[in-house]
Each structure stands twice: as structure tokens, then as C-alpha cells.
Design a protein around this motif. Structure first.
Motif, PDB file in Angstrom:
ATOM      1  N   VAL A   1      12.184  10.465   0.478  1.00 23.62           N
ATOM      2  CA  VAL A   1      12.868  11.554  -0.243  1.00 23.62           C
ATOM      3  C   VAL A   1      12.393  11.628  -1.693  1.00 23.62           C
ATOM      4  CG1 VAL A   1      15.105  12.378  -1.093  1.00 23.62           C
ATOM      5  CG2 VAL A   1      14.899  11.466   1.237  1.00 23.62           C
ATOM      6  N   HIS A   2      12.317  10.478  -2.356  1.00 23.94           N
ATOM      7  CA  HIS A   2      12.065  10.457  -3.802  1.00 23.94           C
ATOM      8  C   HIS A   2      10.690   9.941  -4.192  1.00 23.94           C
ATOM      9  CE1 HIS A   2      16.227  11.530  -4.494  1.00 23.94           C
ATOM     10  NE2 HIS A   2      16.647  10.475  -3.794  1.00 23.94           N
ATOM     11  N   GLY A   3       9.863   9.610  -3.237  1.00 23.30           N
ATOM     12  CA  GLY A   3       8.508   9.181  -3.523  1.00 23.30           C
ATOM     13  C   GLY A   3       8.324   7.681  -3.357  1.00 23.30           C
ATOM     14  N   PRO A   4       7.056   7.257  -3.151  1.00 21.83           N
ATOM     15  CA  PRO A   4       6.787   5.849  -2.851  1.00 21.83           C
ATOM     16  C   PRO A   4       7.143   4.887  -3.976  1.00 21.83           C
ATOM     17  CG  PRO A   4       4.749   7.077  -3.169  1.00 21.83           C
ATOM     18  CD  PRO A   4       5.838   8.076  -3.101  1.00 21.83           C
ATOM     19  N   ALA A   5       7.043   5.321  -5.232  1.00 22.09           N
ATOM     20  CA  ALA A   5       7.376   4.422  -6.344  1.00 22.09           C
ATOM     21  C   ALA A   5       8.852   4.037  -6.299  1.00 22.09           C
ATOM     22  CB  ALA A   5       7.035   5.077  -7.678  1.00 22.09           C
ATOM     23  N   GLN A   6       9.732   5.022  -6.046  1.00 25.06           N
ATOM     24  CA  GLN A   6      11.156   4.732  -5.962  1.00 25.06           C
ATOM     25  C   GLN A   6      11.474   3.899  -4.730  1.00 25.06           C
ATOM     26  OE1 GLN A   6      13.335   5.330  -8.369  1.00 25.06           O
ATOM     27  NE2 GLN A   6      14.925   4.282  -7.181  1.00 25.06           N
ATOM     28  N   GLY A   7      10.788   4.203  -3.621  1.00 25.73           N
ATOM     29  CA  GLY A   7      10.986   3.413  -2.418  1.00 25.73           C
ATOM     30  C   GLY A   7      10.587   1.963  -2.632  1.00 25.73           C
ATOM     31  N   LEU A   8       9.446   1.747  -3.297  1.00 28.29           N
ATOM     32  CA  LEU A   8       8.988   0.385  -3.571  1.00 28.29           C
ATOM     33  C   LEU A   8       9.948  -0.344  -4.496  1.00 28.29           C
ATOM     34  CD1 LEU A   8       6.735  -1.697  -3.128  1.00 28.29           C
ATOM     35  CD2 LEU A   8       5.590  -0.753  -5.147  1.00 28.29           C
ATOM     36  N   HIS A   9      10.480   0.371  -5.479  1.00 30.24           N
ATOM     37  CA  HIS A   9      11.468  -0.225  -6.385  1.00 30.24           C
ATOM     38  C   HIS A   9      12.691  -0.721  -5.595  1.00 30.24           C
ATOM     39  CE1 HIS A   9      13.998  -0.866  -9.901  1.00 30.24           C
ATOM     40  NE2 HIS A   9      14.931  -0.142  -9.306  1.00 30.24           N
ATOM     41  N   GLU A  10      13.161   0.086  -4.649  1.00 29.57           N
ATOM     42  CA  GLU A  10      14.311  -0.311  -3.832  1.00 29.57           C
ATOM     43  C   GLU A  10      13.976  -1.533  -2.971  1.00 29.57           C
ATOM     44  OE1 GLU A  10      17.425   1.113  -3.507  1.00 29.57           O
ATOM     45  OE2 GLU A  10      17.121   2.654  -5.034  1.00 29.57           O
ATOM     46  N   ILE A  11      12.790  -1.528  -2.397  1.00 25.10           N
ATOM     47  CA  ILE A  11      12.379  -2.640  -1.538  1.00 25.10           C
ATOM     48  C   ILE A  11      12.297  -3.939  -2.334  1.00 25.10           C
ATOM     49  CG2 ILE A  11      10.428  -3.592  -0.228  1.00 25.10           C
ATOM     50  CD1 ILE A  11       9.900  -0.744   0.792  1.00 25.10           C
ATOM     51  N   ASP A  12      11.783  -3.860  -3.540  1.00 30.66           N
ATOM     52  CA  ASP A  12      11.582  -5.072  -4.340  1.00 30.66           C
ATOM     53  C   ASP A  12      12.887  -5.678  -4.844  1.00 30.66           C
ATOM     54  OD1 ASP A  12       8.871  -5.192  -3.969  1.00 30.66           O
ATOM     55  OD2 ASP A  12       8.368  -4.078  -5.793  1.00 30.66           O
ATOM     56  N   GLN A  13      13.994  -4.994  -4.628  1.00 29.77           N
ATOM     57  CA  GLN A  13      15.297  -5.583  -4.964  1.00 29.77           C
ATOM     58  C   GLN A  13      15.800  -6.490  -3.843  1.00 29.77           C
ATOM     59  OE1 GLN A  13      16.157  -4.731  -8.170  1.00 29.77           O
ATOM     60  NE2 GLN A  13      14.234  -3.583  -7.890  1.00 29.77           N
ATOM     61  N   LEU A  14      15.116  -6.464  -2.708  1.00 31.28           N
ATOM     62  CA  LEU A  14      15.579  -7.204  -1.532  1.00 31.28           C
ATOM     63  C   LEU A  14      14.889  -8.561  -1.432  1.00 31.28           C
ATOM     64  CD1 LEU A  14      15.438  -4.228   1.000  1.00 31.28           C
ATOM     65  CD2 LEU A  14      17.394  -5.001  -0.349  1.00 31.28           C
ATOM     66  N   ASN A  15      15.503  -9.458  -0.689  1.00 32.03           N
ATOM     67  CA  ASN A  15      14.954 -10.799  -0.499  1.00 32.03           C
ATOM     68  C   ASN A  15      14.791 -11.057   0.998  1.00 32.03           C
ATOM     69  OD1 ASN A  15      14.087 -13.439  -0.955  1.00 32.03           O
ATOM     70  ND2 ASN A  15      16.170 -14.248  -0.949  1.00 32.03           N
ATOM     71  N   LEU A  16      13.643 -10.644   1.538  1.00 28.59           N
ATOM     72  CA  LEU A  16      13.365 -10.796   2.960  1.00 28.59           C
ATOM     73  C   LEU A  16      11.957 -11.367   3.161  1.00 28.59           C
ATOM     74  CD1 LEU A  16      14.810  -7.383   4.203  1.00 28.59           C
ATOM     75  CD2 LEU A  16      15.672  -9.630   4.859  1.00 28.59           C
ATOM     76  N   PRO A  17      11.689 -12.526   2.592  1.00 27.78           N
ATOM     77  CA  PRO A  17      10.306 -13.036   2.604  1.00 27.78           C
ATOM     78  C   PRO A  17       9.771 -13.358   3.987  1.00 27.78           C
ATOM     79  CG  PRO A  17      11.833 -14.732   1.840  1.00 27.78           C
ATOM     80  CD  PRO A  17      12.620 -13.450   1.905  1.00 27.78           C
ATOM     81  N   GLY A  18      10.641 -13.657   4.956  1.00 32.34           N
ATOM     82  CA  GLY A  18      10.164 -14.011   6.290  1.00 32.34           C
ATOM     83  C   GLY A  18      10.241 -12.889   7.298  1.00 32.34           C
ATOM     84  N   TYR A  19      10.523 -11.673   6.837  1.00 34.99           N
ATOM     85  CA  TYR A  19      10.736 -10.529   7.725  1.00 34.99           C
ATOM     86  C   TYR A  19       9.532  -9.604   7.617  1.00 34.99           C
ATOM     87  CZ  TYR A  19      13.436  -6.691   9.897  1.00 34.99           C
ATOM     88  OH  TYR A  19      13.902  -5.687  10.722  1.00 34.99           O
ATOM     89  N   TYR A  20       8.737  -9.524   8.674  1.00 37.96           N
ATOM     90  CA  TYR A  20       7.460  -8.809   8.543  1.00 37.96           C
ATOM     91  C   TYR A  20       7.612  -7.311   8.229  1.00 37.96           C
ATOM     92  CZ  TYR A  20       7.290  -6.550  13.198  1.00 37.96           C
ATOM     93  OH  TYR A  20       7.518  -5.742  14.282  1.00 37.96           O
ATOM     94  N   PRO A  21       8.657  -6.589   8.737  1.00 36.86           N
ATOM     95  CA  PRO A  21       8.769  -5.177   8.341  1.00 36.86           C
ATOM     96  C   PRO A  21       8.954  -4.990   6.832  1.00 36.86           C
ATOM     97  CG  PRO A  21      10.058  -5.590  10.311  1.00 36.86           C
ATOM     98  CD  PRO A  21       9.644  -6.931   9.789  1.00 36.86           C
ATOM     99  N   PHE A  22       9.545  -5.978   6.148  1.00 38.18           N
ATOM    100  CA  PHE A  22       9.691  -5.904   4.691  1.00 38.18           C
ATOM    101  C   PHE A  22       8.314  -5.807   4.038  1.00 38.18           C
ATOM    102  CE2 PHE A  22       9.488  -8.572   0.820  1.00 38.18           C
ATOM    103  CZ  PHE A  22      10.311  -7.856  -0.038  1.00 38.18           C
ATOM    104  N   HIS A  23       7.414  -6.679   4.413  1.00 34.20           N
ATOM    105  CA  HIS A  23       6.066  -6.677   3.821  1.00 34.20           C
ATOM    106  C   HIS A  23       5.272  -5.446   4.270  1.00 34.20           C
ATOM    107  CE1 HIS A  23       6.622 -10.736   2.252  1.00 34.20           C
ATOM    108  NE2 HIS A  23       7.183 -11.029   3.404  1.00 34.20           N
ATOM    109  N   ALA A  24       5.487  -5.006   5.516  1.00 31.02           N
ATOM    110  CA  ALA A  24       4.790  -3.818   5.996  1.00 31.02           C
ATOM    111  C   ALA A  24       5.228  -2.569   5.224  1.00 31.02           C
ATOM    112  CB  ALA A  24       5.054  -3.632   7.490  1.00 31.02           C
ATOM    113  N   ALA A  25       6.531  -2.454   4.938  1.00 25.52           N
ATOM    114  CA  ALA A  25       7.030  -1.301   4.171  1.00 25.52           C
ATOM    115  C   ALA A  25       6.487  -1.336   2.741  1.00 25.52           C
ATOM    116  CB  ALA A  25       8.556  -1.299   4.171  1.00 25.52           C
ATOM    117  N   ARG A  26       6.484  -2.527   2.131  1.00 26.67           N
ATOM    118  CA  ARG A  26       5.901  -2.670   0.786  1.00 26.67           C
ATOM    119  C   ARG A  26       4.440  -2.232   0.802  1.00 26.67           C
ATOM    120  NH1 ARG A  26       4.667  -6.556  -1.939  1.00 26.67           N
ATOM    121  NH2 ARG A  26       5.264  -5.755  -3.982  1.00 26.67           N
ATOM    122  N   ALA A  27       3.711  -2.701   1.823  1.00 24.18           N
ATOM    123  CA  ALA A  27       2.292  -2.385   1.910  1.00 24.18           C
ATOM    124  C   ALA A  27       2.056  -0.882   2.005  1.00 24.18           C
ATOM    125  CB  ALA A  27       1.693  -3.092   3.124  1.00 24.18           C
ATOM    126  N   GLU A  28       2.871  -0.211   2.810  1.00 25.83           N
ATOM    127  CA  GLU A  28       2.705   1.229   2.987  1.00 25.83           C
ATOM    128  C   GLU A  28       2.928   1.973   1.682  1.00 25.83           C
ATOM    129  OE1 GLU A  28       1.684   4.690   4.559  1.00 25.83           O
ATOM    130  OE2 GLU A  28       1.591   2.796   5.683  1.00 25.83           O
TER     131      GLU A  28
END
Length: 389
Positions: A324-351
Motif C-alpha cells: 500500500v505505502h511502498g517497499p521502504a515503509q514495508g521494510l521499516h515495519e518488517i525491521d521492527q520484528l524479531n523473527l531471525p529463524g523464520y525464513y518468510p521474514f528474511h524472504a520478505a525483507r529480501a523482496e
């Protein structure tokens, strides 16, 4: 004759839960039932190598396991007493057997994690090693935990039955989670197991026709199942939602799922599964990925996170924020989370890193996701992205 061990593995995942449930109904003993079914599959590997896989492998396993169980209790000191209490009709799992086993596994006397572990082992047909990997522990540790849980069921005299109407509301949450767990396990491992979960969802709907969350779960599974034919291509490689051929989605399942979502909306008692089903319905409505109403998806995630505040829901919401608001805002939201062992977390960051042109960081994130993903299409896709981004 060379036995197809992969085929037997699929049969085990699909049929072991039915067979264990049928034997627990006959003998009232989970450990006896599980041991007998394991013995039956060991026999099957030998017999089927010579005779081939029978037309009804599940029935063959259940009958063989029943005979093994009878032999065992006859050798036991109290075997004659148990056999007198046992139905001796030819064994065949009736649908309610699985529901009874679900409610046994999900009894409130058991810890929530124990409920999930036992369900994965008994109903989903996962090996002890697979269950151990799911909970990031060792196989011997998991084996001990499963034994303790089964002993607790026996010691507490937990009944093998569907709860009375007055008990159902307090037991429903765990039962729904169990059915959905069965579905998601099957979605990545065994199509037949997912079909079993949908059947269980239909049974729960008949059992509790006025409960919106039951309808919501069934709708969620149907709408997800509708997309399954396009999840991988002809070579077994992963196809992302944005690239799937929506003309191949199962419109009958989508129609049924939509009807259930509308029924839930009229009840105005929103719950986790209803909201997740509504999100799936929005995706099903879009004729192309670009046509997806991401504002509606984000609104639904805002409602969902208010009642299911989990990191995974927060991650899915962050992806919607990025759309909705663009990849920069999405990445900012993702980086507030703590899911180091969850592969979709890293895949979403990568995208989102990739969309912003940060190719080196994106490649590293895809590589991390690939290292955490299970063997199969997801890992191969992520490895490909890591090397081509």
C-alpha cells in the motif's frame, strides 16, 4: 518387486491418523494403537514389496494393526478383560473417530505445546524426528515429551469422546488450531492430508453450525486450497501468488469459501479465522495480482492484529503495508520484528530490499531465507533468487 518407499511414506502420512483413531476407538489406548499401526506399516513394507500396494491401503493397515493389537493384549495379563470390552467388527475408521482423537489431543489438561506435538505425531503422521525439527529440539527429547503426554492422558483418564455441548466452546480453540495445523502440514507435504483437514473442518461445521470461527476456518482452508493447483509449475518449482494463472483456480471452492465468509460477516463476531478467510477472499476476488485491493487487505490485517498479536501476523501485515505505502515503509515495519529463524521474514525483507535497488543486501537476505527454508520448492526458489538478484 521394488517397493516405492515414497508412496508408502505418503500413505503413512495420509492414513496413519485414521488408523490410530480407529484403534483408539476400539481399545481406548493411544500407545497400543500407535504401536500397532507402526507394526502394520513395517509389515506393509515387506508384504507390499512382494504383492504390490493393495487397492485400499488404509483399510489394509487398519485391519493389520487391529490384529497386531489383539495379539498384544492377548499376551497381556489383563488382555482377556480388554478384549471383552473391545468391538470385534472389521476395523474401519469412521469420521467421528478422528474428531474424538482431536478432542483427546486438545484436552485442557494438556499444555498447548503438548497438544500440538501430539497432534502432529498421531493425526498428521509426522515422525518423531519431524516433530522435533518443528519445535527446534532433538529427536530423543521429543520422544520423551510425547511419551509423557500420552502417559498423562492415561493417568488423568482423559476421555476419548467428542465433548458435550456445554464443553465445546472451551475446547473449540484448540480443536480449530489442530485442524488448521493438519491442513498447513498437508499443504506443504501431502495433498491428501489437506483434504483430510478440510473433511474434518466440514465435520466440525456440522457439529457446531452456529459457530462463526468454525465457518471461518473452513472458508480459509477452501480458499487456500482453491489456489493449490497453481502453487507449483509442471516441474515442481514454486510459483508466487503474483505469477499464478488465476484461471486455473478452483472456482467451486472459491464460491463455497465466499459464501461462508459472507455468512460470518452477517454474524458480526469477528475472529482470527474469519479475518484470515476474508483476506483470502480478497485475493480470490482479484482477476490479476495488480487488481488486488491491498487497502482492504491492510484494513483486515489491522483488525486481525488487534485480536491475534503474533509476530507472524505482524509480518504479513508489514507485507501489506509495503504493497500500500511502498517497499521502504514495508521494510521499516518488517525491521521492527524479531523473527531471525523464520525464513518468510528474511524472504520478505529480501523482496523489499530488491524493489528498492539494494541488490547486495537483497541477495544476502534471500540466501539467509534459503538456508532456513525446508527442502523443496521454497528453498530452490530462494536459492535461485539469491544467485540472480
Amino acid at each position: 518387486m521394488v517397493i516405492d518407499r515414497e508412496a508408502i511414506g505418503r500413505i503413512f502420512r495420509t492414513e496413519s491418523g485414521r488408523s490410530v483413531a480407529a484403534l483408539v476407538a476400539m481399545f481406548g489406548d493411544i500407545e497400543l494403537a500407535e504401536d500397532a499401526v507402526q507394526d502394520a506399516f513395517a509389515i506393509a513394507v515387506r508384504r507390499w514389496a512382494a504383492d504390490g500396494i493393495p487397492p485400499n491401503p488404509g483399510g489394509w493397515i487398519t485391519v493389520t494393526a487391529r490384529n497386531r493389537a489383539i495379539d498384544k493384549v492377548r499376551r497381556d495379563a489383563r488382555g482377556n478383560q480388554l478384549l471383552r470390552a473391545t468391538t470385534m467388527e472389521p476395523a474401519a475408521a469412521v469420521p467421528d473417530d478422528r474428531l474424538r482423537l482431536i478432542f483427546t489431543c486438545c484436552h485442557p489438561a494438556l499444555a498447548p505445546q503438548s497438544q500440538v506435538e501430539l497432534t502432529l505425531r498421531l493425526l498428521c503422521g509426522l515422525s518423531t524426528a519431524d516433530v522435533a525439527r518443528a519445535f527446534l529440539t532433538t529427536e530423543p527429547t521429543m520422544a520423551k515429551r510425547l511419551v509423557r503426554t500420552k502417559h498423562k492422558i492415561k493417568a488423568a483418564n482423559i476421555p476419548y469422546r467428542i465433548p458435550a455441548d456445554t464443553e465445546l466452546p472451551n475446547r473449540l480453540r484448540a480443536a480449530l488450531a489442530t485442524v488448521y495445523l493438519t491442513y498447513t502440514t498437508g499443504y506443504s507435504r501431502s495433498p491428501d492430508l489437506s483434504e483430510e483437514a478440510i473433511e474434518l473442518g466440514r465435520m466440525l461445521r456440522l457439529l457446531m453450525p452456529d459457530e462463526p470461527e468454525v465457518a471461518g476456518l473452513l472458508a480459509l482452508m477452501l480458499l487456500t486450497q482453491a489456489r493449490r493447483p497453481t502453487r507449483t509449475d509442471g516441474t515442481g518449482e514454486l510459483v508466487l501468488l503474483r505469477d499464478q494463472d488465476r484461471r486455473q483456480w478452483d472456482r467451486d471452492l472459491i464460491r463455497e469459501g465466499h459464501n461462508l465468509v459472507r455468512w460470518c460477516l452477517h454474524r458480526n463476531q469477528p475472529g482470527r479465522y474469519q479475518l484470515e478467510a476474508a483476506i483470502a477472499a480478497v485475493h480470490a476476488d482479484a482477476t490479476t495480482f495488480a487488481d488486488t485491493d491491498w487497502n482492504q487487505v491492510l484494513t483486515l490485517y489491522d483488525q486481525l492484529i488487534a485480536i491475534a498479536t503474533t509476530p507472524v501476523v505482524a509480518l504479513n501485515r508489514a507485507v501489506a503495508v509495503g504493497e500500500v505505502h511502498g517497499p521502504a515503509q514495508g521494510l521499516h515495519e518488517i525491521d521492527q520484528l524479531n523473527l531471525p529463524g523464520y525464513y518468510p521474514f528474511h524472504a520478505a525483507r529480501a523482496e523489499f530490499l530488491h524493489r528498492q535497488g539494494h541488490t547486495d543486501d537483497a541477495a544476502r537476505a534471500f540466501d539467509t531465507a534459503a538456508s532456513l527454508a525446508p527442502e523443496g520448492p521454497e528453498r530452490r526458489y530462494l536459492q535461485h533468487r539469491a544467485t540472480t538478484t
